[in-house]
Motif scaffolding. Structure first.
Motif, PDB file in Angstrom:
ATOM      1  N   ARG A   1       0.834  -1.203   0.000  1.00 38.51           N
ATOM      2  CA  ARG A   1       0.000   0.000   0.000  1.00 38.51           C
ATOM      3  C   ARG A   1       0.867   1.250   0.000  1.00 38.51           C
TER       4      ARG A   1
ATOM      5  N   PRO B   1      -6.537   4.153   7.868  1.00 37.80           N
ATOM      6  CA  PRO B   1      -6.874   3.395   9.075  1.00 37.80           C
ATOM      7  C   PRO B   1      -7.506   2.046   8.724  1.00 37.80           C
TER       8      PRO B   1
ATOM      9  N   THR C   1     -10.100   8.014  16.618  1.00 39.83           N
ATOM     10  CA  THR C   1     -11.254   7.121  16.480  1.00 39.83           C
ATOM     11  C   THR C   1     -10.769   5.785  15.929  1.00 39.83           C
TER      12      THR C   1
ATOM     13  N   ALA D   1     -12.151   2.129  13.750  1.00 42.34           N
ATOM     14  CA  ALA D   1     -13.168   1.372  13.021  1.00 42.34           C
ATOM     15  C   ALA D   1     -13.128  -0.058  13.543  1.00 42.34           C
TER      16      ALA D   1
ATOM     17  N   ILE E   1     -19.672   0.731   6.627  1.00 43.91           N
ATOM     18  CA  ILE E   1     -19.030   1.500   7.697  1.00 43.91           C
ATOM     19  C   ILE E   1     -19.942   2.643   8.116  1.00 43.91           C
TER      20      ILE E   1
ATOM     21  N   ARG F   1     -19.275   4.148   4.218  1.00 40.35           N
ATOM     22  CA  ARG F   1     -19.025   3.261   3.082  1.00 40.35           C
ATOM     23  C   ARG F   1     -20.218   2.335   2.957  1.00 40.35           C
TER      24      ARG F   1
ATOM     25  N   VAL G   1     -13.757  13.119   8.714  1.00 47.62           N
ATOM     26  CA  VAL G   1     -13.527  11.924   7.915  1.00 47.62           C
ATOM     27  C   VAL G   1     -14.900  11.427   7.497  1.00 47.62           C
TER      28      VAL G   1
ATOM     29  N   PRO H   1     -14.415   6.469   2.874  1.00 58.48           N
ATOM     30  CA  PRO H   1     -13.152   5.823   2.597  1.00 58.48           C
ATOM     31  C   PRO H   1     -12.496   6.458   1.381  1.00 58.48           C
TER      32      PRO H   1
HETATM   33  P1  AMP Z   1     -10.468  -1.888   4.772  1.00 55.46           P
HETATM   34  O1  AMP Z   1      -9.896  -2.286   6.096  1.00 55.46           O
HETATM   35  O2  AMP Z   1      -9.475  -1.958   3.646  1.00 55.46           O
HETATM   36  O3  AMP Z   1     -11.765  -2.571   4.471  1.00 55.46           O
HETATM   37  O4  AMP Z   1     -10.804  -0.347   4.844  1.00 55.46           O
HETATM   38  C1  AMP Z   1     -11.106   0.258   6.043  1.00 55.46           C
HETATM   39  C2  AMP Z   1     -11.842   1.517   5.747  1.00 55.46           C
HETATM   40  O5  AMP Z   1     -12.359   2.018   6.969  1.00 55.46           O
HETATM   41  C3  AMP Z   1     -10.952   2.575   5.162  1.00 55.46           C
HETATM   42  O6  AMP Z   1     -11.422   2.915   3.881  1.00 55.46           O
HETATM   43  C4  AMP Z   1     -11.071   3.761   6.096  1.00 55.46           C
HETATM   44  O7  AMP Z   1     -11.327   4.938   5.388  1.00 55.46           O
HETATM   45  C5  AMP Z   1     -12.223   3.415   7.020  1.00 55.46           C
HETATM   46  N1  AMP Z   1     -11.878   3.788   8.382  1.00 55.46           N
HETATM   47  C6  AMP Z   1     -11.101   3.087   9.208  1.00 55.46           C
HETATM   48  N2  AMP Z   1     -10.920   3.742  10.383  1.00 55.46           N
HETATM   49  C7  AMP Z   1     -11.605   4.885  10.271  1.00 55.46           C
HETATM   50  C8  AMP Z   1     -11.788   6.000  11.130  1.00 55.46           C
HETATM   51  N3  AMP Z   1     -11.225   6.055  12.332  1.00 55.46           N
HETATM   52  N4  AMP Z   1     -12.560   7.002  10.680  1.00 55.46           N
HETATM   53  C9  AMP Z   1     -13.114   6.940   9.459  1.00 55.46           C
HETATM   54  N5  AMP Z   1     -12.972   5.932   8.603  1.00 55.46           N
HETATM   55  C10 AMP Z   1     -12.226   4.921   8.995  1.00 55.46           C
END
Ligand code: AMP
Ligand code: MG
Length: 322
Positions: free
Chosen positions: A58, A63, A118, A120, A184, A192, A228, A231
């Protein structure tokens, strides 16, 4: 690298034991979930999380979603308000990721949240991922198990093709049921879209309309993830509040120098010049610099190779915030 790398093991007790051993040793394992195959590593181990980025190639740090076995485990990591608790109770385990305030004592590596305040988080509904969470005994950070820029894998063979030679092990439990990434949610907004629709989540709940419009209002404070919204559109990546100078070979007046390799500073990303170690230390070092007494921050040159590309991407954004 040999064509047998990664090994593909069918789901079962032996496969999970082996996967847990890789996780405990700080490695990454590709695991099926009910959404897509994820590349899992110990979310409390910054080097292990750096290994995810290295394997995926990447070019930037976003995050990652943290997977935990149940709501109680999630509550030890994130702060739930009533609405979040209600969503978790209704949809976990399942393909719903909640973005919530991170507990300070959560023990999650700063690289997981890319330095944000924050996190996820979700509870997956898949026997293999649940078995690994139980066996490994740690929260697992897990983005999709594909090389950067490729589509998300829904079968073990997709993972093996995309990450050949880059990871040791894939657990095969057939095609993933949902086939798309989790929905999300932050507050009452869908950040998302995913397997759970707005209507599924908020129907009859008396909450405001769910939108994907950017939030308006004041510019977020440094380190906050306010703003934010979607994604790939992280309006506020973590950035220190101080001026940041890149490619610094020495400290100037009033600066805190973050070193790398031969350039020793007040702090270092890696004294030995190890890029994985540097990635693992990056956000902690930036937070230390921000909290310290110096007025400005300088960072030594980082080679633009491998995971160094993601480190430089993040440093450039921190030096030139929008
Ligand atoms: P993935 O793990 O590749 O499915 O993607 C995780 C997605 O979660 C990413 O696109 C991030 O933009 C979103 N994400 C993760 N943590 C946060 C956060 N603290 N705030 C906003 N979005 C988050
Ligand atoms: Mg992905």
């Amino acid at each position: 690298m040999s064509p047998t790398n990664p090994r593909i093991l069918p789901y079962g007790a032996a496969a999970i034991a082996e996967a847990a051993a890789v996780i405990r040793a700080g490695g990454c394992v590709a695991m099926p979930t009910e959404t897509v195959y994820g590349l899992a590593a110990d979310a409390t181990d910054s080097r292990a999380v750096a290994g995810i980025y290295e394997a995926k190639g990447r070019p930037s740090f976003n995050p990652l979603i943290v997977h935990v076995p149940d709501l109680a485990a999630a509550e030890r990591i994130a702060v739930f308000d009533e609405a979040a608790h209600d969503l978790a109770t209704r949809f976990w385990p399942g393909p719903l990721t909640l973005v919530l305030p991170l507990r300070e004592d959560a023990g999650i590596a700063a690289l997981v949240t890319a330095g944000l305040d924050t996190i996820a988080i979700r509870v997956p509904d898949h026997r293999a991922m649940q078995a690994l969470l139980a066996a490994a005994g740690v929260p697992l950070a897990a983005p999709s198990a594909n090389a950067s820029g490729s589509i998300s894998p829904t079968r073990a063979a997709h993972v093996a093709a995309s990450l050949a030679g880059r990871i040791p092990l894939v657990i095969d439990d057939g095609a993933t049921p949902a086939g798309v990434e989790s929905t999300i949610v932050r507050g009452n907004r869908v950040l998302r879209p995913g397997p759970l629709s707005q209507a599924d989540l908020f129907r009859g709940e008396g909450r405001g309309p769910v939108t994907m419009q950017p939030e308006t209002g004041p510019r977020p404070s440094p380190g906050s993830s306010e703003g934010v919204t979607a994604p790939g559109q992280l309006a506020s990546h973590y950035a220190p509040g101080k001026l940041l100078r890149l490619d610094a070979t020495e400290r100037r007046d009033g600066e805190w120098l973050i070193g790398f390799g031969a350039i020793a500073g007040d702090d270092t990303l890696s004294a030995s010049g190890d890029l994985i170690e540097a990635a693992a230390n990056l956000f902690d070092a930036l937070h230390r610099a921000d909290a310290g007494p110096a007025a400005a921050i300088a960072v030594a040159p980082i080679p633009e190779t491998g995971i160094g590309i993601a480190i430089n991407d993040r440093l450039r954004r921190a030096a030139h915030p929008r």
